[in-house]
Enzyme design. Structure first.
Site, PDB file in Angstrom:
ATOM      1  N   TYR A   7       0.808  -1.210   0.000  1.00  0.00           N
ATOM      2  CA  TYR A   7       0.000   0.000   0.000  1.00  0.00           C
ATOM      3  C   TYR A   7       0.844   1.265   0.000  1.00  0.00           C
ATOM      4  O   TYR A   7       0.427   2.295  -0.519  1.00  0.00           O
ATOM      5  CB  TYR A   7      -1.029  -0.035   1.139  1.00  0.00           C
ATOM      6  CG  TYR A   7      -2.216  -0.865   0.718  1.00  0.00           C
ATOM      7  CD1 TYR A   7      -3.187  -0.318  -0.111  1.00  0.00           C
ATOM      8  CD2 TYR A   7      -2.325  -2.201   1.060  1.00  0.00           C
ATOM      9  CE1 TYR A   7      -4.252  -1.081  -0.570  1.00  0.00           C
ATOM     10  CE2 TYR A   7      -3.374  -2.970   0.598  1.00  0.00           C
ATOM     11  CZ  TYR A   7      -4.346  -2.404  -0.204  1.00  0.00           C
ATOM     12  OH  TYR A   7      -5.393  -3.146  -0.667  1.00  0.00           O
ATOM     13  N   HIS A  36      -5.373  -2.800   6.678  1.00  0.00           N
ATOM     14  CA  HIS A  36      -4.706  -3.819   5.869  1.00  0.00           C
ATOM     15  C   HIS A  36      -3.717  -4.663   6.684  1.00  0.00           C
ATOM     16  O   HIS A  36      -2.963  -5.447   6.122  1.00  0.00           O
ATOM     17  CB  HIS A  36      -4.006  -3.169   4.677  1.00  0.00           C
ATOM     18  CG  HIS A  36      -4.977  -2.629   3.673  1.00  0.00           C
ATOM     19  ND1 HIS A  36      -5.822  -3.456   2.978  1.00  0.00           N
ATOM     20  CD2 HIS A  36      -5.264  -1.363   3.283  1.00  0.00           C
ATOM     21  CE1 HIS A  36      -6.596  -2.713   2.181  1.00  0.00           C
ATOM     22  NE2 HIS A  36      -6.282  -1.445   2.358  1.00  0.00           N
TER      23      HIS A  36
END
Lengths: 768, 768
Positions: B293, B450
């Site tokens: 990410y 996440h």
């Protein structure tokens, strides 16, 4: 444990004379008698004369420094042997199985001796001769001290190795080393070695092991060649004849089998090197055991042929059987994927490739003794090494002169059987700059003891990656922890079974009931091979004996449609039987399932798919029902999307399967497959489209063409004479395919009625 | 379905005026009012001024044809855009999820517009401006015709895409295109687009979706940047401020969660771009969500920073938080294997690498606005492309001048947490010419939505291959057939669970009971990171909160012993608890089992290992008992042999496991692991050696060093303060390792008694 040899350089003859004086006298008498018995031996050529000879040595020396690939190979060889000399001679008493210390050391020894012999001839440095001599003396010393290798696991237990096969490797390589130093050695020493090591060793491998020596099999080829090579070095005509023609077989049992399950003896009663050229090679050069063993056997076949050509040119060995030995090299190179890895037909370990040293020799010898095929040069260039003899010199010189042409692998058929009439292998290929695809269709004969029960099976490759696999063998060659590097029991219980292959298993029983004798009697019949139209290539064959009463007729087409980026495969698998059966057709894919058109259930606990014929090794991960007349199965592997579209009956079962059950040593790979099961069916047609249709880029995170190009495939008509198939593309476009099932004459005119319409065409297929 | 736009080139303004005349008048009034309200806007700079500007455009033009990498990128870009122009403009009404047609088309559109804008500036060809203009008008036309995307699967449903995130991608890229043609467009047209497309779109993404816009999360970063970029283009200070500082949050519920399971709002109540720089980045530049990410977020972070530096230089954005944005690029490049692929920590799709276009921009921007780190040039060279602006020009010029230095990835620690005090990632590396090894130890914080529940887990790499894996995420990004390309449910039920990682699971329950709020409160504590001795590198951390009452303290050492070819890992995992528990430590390997020192049974049918916390997805393929104080487990993968040698209690269980149970869509990879299970245990030490020790050559069929270099590992003493381990090599050599468990001062002098002998040393470990 290790026998370290450190004899003084100048007085070794004295020492030996001292140690072995009585024995030596006895031997000399023997040699004298022996020489009297073979008058030819009186006119010995100068050594070396086996692979190298005075002429080639002088040519090579004249070119050294100016032939890059030869020079590089020589430099690498020198580096290897210098390191071995530095390390010292180790000739351990045999103890270990393959992969173990003594096994590996003896393998290193013969390889290093062979290289050292060559270096002695080409560089003239005596240290290489001394290295060979001292090692030979060390072997001669321990040779008589034991009967056989302590591990009795082979049908033919060896001396320095657990099986005669490896001992034959030793003798084949060592003969070359011996030849290189033969004239340098004092005669007393050659006499001593001939009498105490080489002749008894050759006898051990032949008369001492008739079941090993007297077969048609890659093992025996090595045995024949080992005995023949040393026979040529010693000018021992008895050994040479034994090598060429085998032993007498009048009193043997022709039904006896070895520990691979193969017959010990050839059914026609032939034996020896020439029989091993005659029988397993087809006229196209295909070797019935398959490419993995052909690769293994090519070295003895060709190195002995080279030696025979040097010493027995009248035999014209390279012209034998229409020059099959040279053709065999071409065939073998064609039996590889784009990375040069051999198709793992029958028992074949994946990853073996034409980069192996036996293929370096094979390519060079084929270039030299064949027609100087310039395509071979490009293979030699990739191999990055040559054989250090006249053949390698010629290849290196030609490469220096830029004479190579690309070795483009085209679609081709290789017949099987010594007369070429026992089926074969059909390879359909597509090559463009970005893309290669290959479909390998196997309708060959049993393939001796290394054969698998997989009539009409196939495998598929894209850009060197396996798409639909042939499992290959179950073995970790030379990994000692895995059964001493030998075959694993799962080779028989899974890898050789029919269900391990992309072909039909009837009633959960392997072809021929997994009976080797039955399988060896039959072979499929080729029906068509036609690669003349690059956009519609076709190969077709029939098998009538795998299941008595059932005939299987399978046809593959590789079709390049202008509307679709890559070629696709049409697979028409027609089955006719005299009774109802269960048919299973697996597709052994790799990677992950992306989508299925059918729904299925996954069980809470996994059970094996069956209890024998390899089914006992397969977990049933999911079971569904087609519920449609055409199903689709899409997976992702190697960043590419693939789909199988298959015509089904509504109650056909789809089994999602995975290898791994009943595998207590974790010997098997846990590879997946999808099985299309038709129950209680007499006559049927499996019709499928197999396509590679897109790719996934994990860096861009883009899935391109992730969906099939087809919406369905249908069987419109299926009679004894004609099978008609309709293919519907996603775009709505349709194609009609009609195959003539009973007449393969390409000039024959056909008329068939499909859904009320008459179609007329010439040849075996209609496709519009 | 597809909205084909084919407006006449010269009279489009007329057409729009005709179609939208009333609306336009209203809008112009609005714009007039708006302009009066923001006096700064009266002094507009000349466009482009966002990423490109007059100065950089003229510099680039002066150099064109003489900067190879820039020229190549430009040529490729031209090819792409020319092909897109040739294909025609397609602006479909939104319909599909990720991977589907409309989704993919809208992605292509913004990418092509951004490129076309640049081409217009650099090449001066109006066709590129026309392409951008016509596409923008097509978007403006359909924008007001629907409320939101028809797929309501996101917590923040977008307009042209199923989630606001992708719409923010669109606006971030498109803003750049718009800036490039802004001055070329008639004012009526910019006014029209500002009023009818861009401002309402920016409002939709911010005030229209506060739960999306007002977070600390990569999603919101994109949202902030999208709004900020278009704000900068339009000189709309309200939007710029909204982007930098977020919306008002006085009336929101801070405990609300999104559909990833993460908190909607930051716990400290911050929002906006600057908050997104402040909070998720540690001072070392590590981004708490993980490298996958971070890679995704680097583009908006850096492109907006570049734009801010161009238009708001007083903000000194590249100096913000001690220059963290530049540091972040360095951190991210270090979080890759030798092939440049990101370590898949937390939710990370394997295969994503620094070759992704966002990293091309990041590397160029970091080079330009940082200290012209010459190592970045070698990465840019590998990337084979540059950003088409001043930063890319500078990189290409420097490469042309041969200024690059290798980017050698050294051992390093990257702290986590906005202040750098919330644990981190420790990477131990070994590099030589033939060999690289990397051990990645994760003792970082939760990592927002996440994050995975894997405190003190690790993964190991050799030459770019995963040896012991982090499973990564369970998702096929943009593969439409797999849940529209979105996260699969197995991401939660398996991939994020503790047992999917190489760390301890207690009582078959994931860390923090898989509770995100609890996990987000805590983080492990770093104990030591010391890579100062290349032959004995060490990283150590403690976790006290994953299981209340239990403390885990895990230390990894990468040891290069002169007697052994490759470095090996010592893994000491000390567990102390206030009660008896079951501990499971898995090692997620790849490949095939070669040998085990312990015997085990394989079941006839496979059952899941448990019923929740990921155990429900694991098949139990075999179970054995250690029956010894040290066990060995050897496997073969990527042609290399690996062994784990581990100290055991005699009744420790060894579970041979494989992923795949309860996976009805076949979403999971069927990867294996070995689990060392200690039952009914309070305090214990898992002590293991992990080694790569040989290789297998399938062409030579040689297994080199197929056996471990070690015979055993033993725990000699384990107290609160000290843990003493003995390692015994195959050669008989022994090493004693003592770790100080409670004092990490490198100057501290320790004395410990081990088996009756006193050892004294300075620092945290003794190893002799």
């Amino acid at each position: 444990m290790v026998n370290q040899i450190g004899l003084p350089i100048l007085n070794h003859t004295q020492m030996i004379q001292k140690k072995y004086s009585y024995l030596l006298i006895a031997c000399l008498i023997l040699v004298f008698i022996s020489c009297n018995n073979s008058p030819e031996n009186k006119e010995l050529d100068q050594h070396p004369n086996l692979i190298l000879n005075a002429k080639s040595v002088s040519e090579i020396k004249a070119n050294l420094g100016n032939v890059p690939l030869f020079d590089e190979t020589l430099a690498q060889t020198k580096e290897d042997v210098d390191a071995a000399i530095e390390k010292g001679i180790e000739v351990p008493v045999p103890k270990d199985m393959a992969g173990g210390y003594t096994h590996t050391q003896h393998k290193l020894n013969y390889a290093n001796m062979q290289k050292a012999g060559v270096l002695f001839q080409l560089l003239g440095d005596e240290k290489y001769a001394i290295f060979v001599r001292d090692m030979l003396l060390a072997y001669a010393k321990i040779f008589p001290t034991f009967e056989t290798h302590p591990e009795p696991r082979s049908y033919a237990t060896g001396k320095f190795f657990w099986q005669c096969l490896n001992d034959s490797n030793w003798l084949t390589y060592t003969s070359q080393a011996y030849d290189c130093i033969y004239d340098w050695l004092p005669k007393e020493q050659t006499d001593y070695l001939n009498t105490n090591l080489f002749r008894p060793y050759a006898d051990f491998l032949s008369v001492g092991n008739p079941k090993y020596f007297n077969r048609v099999h890659n093992h025996s080829t090595w045995g024949n060649v080992a005995v023949g090579m040393i026979g040529l070095v010693m000018d021992d005509e008895e050994l040479i004849n034994r090598a060429l023609y085998g032993l007498d077989k009048s009193d043997v049992d022709l039904t006896e089998k070895d520990n691979d399950g193969g017959f010990i003896y050839d059914k026609e009663g032939k034996a020896g090197f020439l029989a091993n050229v005659d029988s397993p090679f087809s006229p196209d050069g295909f070797y019935t055991e398959g490419p993995y063993y052909q690769r293994y056997a090519m070295y003895p076949f060709l190195i002995f042929a080279e030696a025979l050509q040097n010493k027995k040119p009248d035999l014209k060995i390279f012209e034998y059987k229409n020059g099959v030995l040279i053709k065999a090299v071409d065939a073998l190179l064609n039996l590889t994927d784009v990375d040069g890895e051999f198709f793992p037909l029958n028992d074949g370990q994946k990853g073996m490739s034409y980069y192996t040293s036996s293929l370096v020799s094979a390519v060079d010898i084929a270039y030299f003794y064949g027609k100087q095929d310039a395509r071979l040069l490009s293979v030699a260039k990739k191999q990055g090494a040559v054989q250090l003899d006249a053949t390698g010199l010629k290849v290196a010189l030609a490469l220096k002169n830029g004479a190579e042409k690309p070795f483009v692998k085209e679609s081709m058929e290789l017949s099987d059987g010594s007369k070429g009439d026992e089926g074969g292998i059909g390879i359909l290929r597509y090559n463009n700059q970005k893309q290669t695809m290959a479909l390998v269709y196997k309708y060959a004969a049993q393939g001796l003891s290394h054969g698998h029960y997989d009539k009409l099976s196939f495998s598929m490759y894209e850009n060197g990656d396996e798409v639909l696999q042939d499992y290959g063998l179950s073995r970790f060659v030379n990994v000692e922890q895995k059964n001493g590097g030998g075959y694993l029991k799962e080779n028989k219980t899974y890898a050789k079974q029919t269900i391990a292959h992309n072909t039909i298993t009837q009633n959960e029983t392997s072809h021929f009931g997994y009976d080797f004798e039955t399988g060896s009697k039959y072979h499929p019949e080729k029906y068509i091979f036609d690669a003349s139209n690059a956009n519609f290539q076709l190969v077709s064959a029939k098998e009538k004996n795998a299941y008595p009463g059932t005939e299987m007729h399978r046809t593959f087409m590789m079709v390049k449609d202008a509307d679709i980026e890559k070629p696709f495969i049409i697979d028409i698998n027609k089955v006719q039987s005299n009774k109802n059966n269960q048919y299973d057709l697996p597709f052994h894919y790799f990677g992950q399932i992306i989508a299925t058109s059918f729904s299925y259930n996954v069980p809470k606990t996994l059970s094996p798919l069956g209890d024998k014929y390899g089914y006992n090794h397969i977990w049933k991960e999911g079971v569904g029902t087609a519920n449609a007349e055409s199903i689709q199965f899409t997976w992702l592997d190697n960043k590419r999307f693939y789909t199988i579209t298959s015509a089904t009956n509504k109650d056909d079962e789809l089994i999602l399967a995975r290898v791994g059950a009943n595998d207590p040593e974790f010997n098997l790979r846990k590879d997946p497959s999808i099985i299309i099961r038709k129950k209680n069916t007499q006559n049927t047609v499996y019709a499928s489209i197999i396509e590679s249709h897109g790719n996934y880029d994990p860096v861009k995170e883009v899935a391109k063409n992730a969906y099939s190009n087809f919406s369905k495939i249908e069987v419109l008509t299926d009679t004894v004479d004609y099978t008609a198939i309709k293919i519907t593309f996603k775009t709505g476009k349709e194609k009609l395919l009609i195959l003539a099932n009973t007449n393969n004459n390409s000039q024959k005119e056909h008329t068939a009625t499909v859904k009320g319409t008459n179609y007329t065409w010439t040849g075996t297929y209609y496709y519009k």
